[in-house]
Design a protein around this motif. Sequence first.
Motif, PDB file in Angstrom:
ATOM      1  N   MET A   1     -30.868  35.031  20.089  1.00  0.00           N
ATOM      2  CA  MET A   1     -30.627  36.460  19.693  1.00  0.00           C
ATOM      3  C   MET A   1     -29.616  37.319  20.424  1.00  0.00           C
ATOM      4  SD  MET A   1     -31.122  37.854  16.951  1.00  0.00           S
ATOM      5  CE  MET A   1     -31.472  39.561  16.180  1.00  0.00           C
ATOM      6  N   LYS A   2     -30.200  37.185  21.764  1.00  0.00           N
ATOM      7  CA  LYS A   2     -29.186  37.920  22.779  1.00  0.00           C
ATOM      8  C   LYS A   2     -27.758  37.479  22.585  1.00  0.00           C
ATOM      9  CE  LYS A   2     -32.641  39.728  25.944  1.00  0.00           C
ATOM     10  NZ  LYS A   2     -33.174  39.884  27.261  1.00  0.00           N
ATOM     11  N   LYS A   3     -27.579  36.152  22.772  1.00  0.00           N
ATOM     12  CA  LYS A   3     -26.295  35.484  22.763  1.00  0.00           C
ATOM     13  C   LYS A   3     -25.539  35.992  21.554  1.00  0.00           C
ATOM     14  CE  LYS A   3     -27.484  31.475  25.619  1.00  0.00           C
ATOM     15  NZ  LYS A   3     -27.271  29.954  25.517  1.00  0.00           N
ATOM     16  N   ILE A   4     -25.892  36.064  20.557  1.00  0.00           N
ATOM     17  CA  ILE A   4     -25.573  36.286  19.074  1.00  0.00           C
ATOM     18  C   ILE A   4     -24.860  37.786  19.280  1.00  0.00           C
ATOM     19  CG2 ILE A   4     -25.735  36.828  16.681  1.00  0.00           C
ATOM     20  CD1 ILE A   4     -27.588  34.246  16.501  1.00  0.00           C
ATOM     21  N   LEU A   5     -25.765  38.763  19.739  1.00  0.00           N
ATOM     22  CA  LEU A   5     -25.533  40.018  20.017  1.00  0.00           C
ATOM     23  C   LEU A   5     -24.241  40.277  21.057  1.00  0.00           C
ATOM     24  CD1 LEU A   5     -26.181  42.989  19.342  1.00  0.00           C
ATOM     25  CD2 LEU A   5     -27.780  43.027  21.257  1.00  0.00           C
ATOM     26  N   ILE A  11     -16.730  40.142  20.138  1.00  0.00           N
ATOM     27  CA  ILE A  11     -15.465  40.202  18.980  1.00  0.00           C
ATOM     28  C   ILE A  11     -15.304  41.654  18.780  1.00  0.00           C
ATOM     29  CG2 ILE A  11     -15.146  39.478  16.752  1.00  0.00           C
ATOM     30  CD1 ILE A  11     -15.103  37.155  18.769  1.00  0.00           C
ATOM     31  N   ALA A  12     -16.322  42.405  18.734  1.00  0.00           N
ATOM     32  CA  ALA A  12     -15.895  43.928  18.236  1.00  0.00           C
ATOM     33  C   ALA A  12     -15.064  44.830  19.474  1.00  0.00           C
ATOM     34  CB  ALA A  12     -17.079  44.859  18.163  1.00  0.00           C
ATOM     35  N   GLY A  13     -15.375  44.246  20.773  1.00  0.00           N
ATOM     36  CA  GLY A  13     -14.508  44.971  21.905  1.00  0.00           C
ATOM     37  C   GLY A  13     -13.295  44.315  21.845  1.00  0.00           C
ATOM     38  N   LEU A  14     -12.722  43.156  21.627  1.00  0.00           N
ATOM     39  CA  LEU A  14     -11.551  42.661  21.503  1.00  0.00           C
ATOM     40  C   LEU A  14     -10.810  43.184  20.296  1.00  0.00           C
ATOM     41  CD1 LEU A  14     -12.265  38.653  22.206  1.00  0.00           C
ATOM     42  CD2 LEU A  14     -11.115  40.402  23.760  1.00  0.00           C
TER      43      LEU A  14
END
Length: 70
Positions: A1-5, A11-14
């Motif tokens: 779950m942490k990896k997905i987050l 992705i959002a930051g990029l």
Amino acid sequence: MKKILKFVTLIAGLRFLVKILSENVDIKVQIDKLRDELATLETEDLESKLKAFFKKYDPNSNNHEEQEEL
């Protein structure tokens, strides 16, 4: 779950970074266009002032000859 987050956050930051860089490029293009337009306006103004100056002080000008007759 942490990896997905973390992945979603990355992705959002990029996407945010790419969006900022894209806007920065657009602003630079607009600044260049405005700079070119300003240079054109200054050139036209300078040309008109030079023409008026030479028209006023040119000894071969018709206006100068009329002023001498008066």
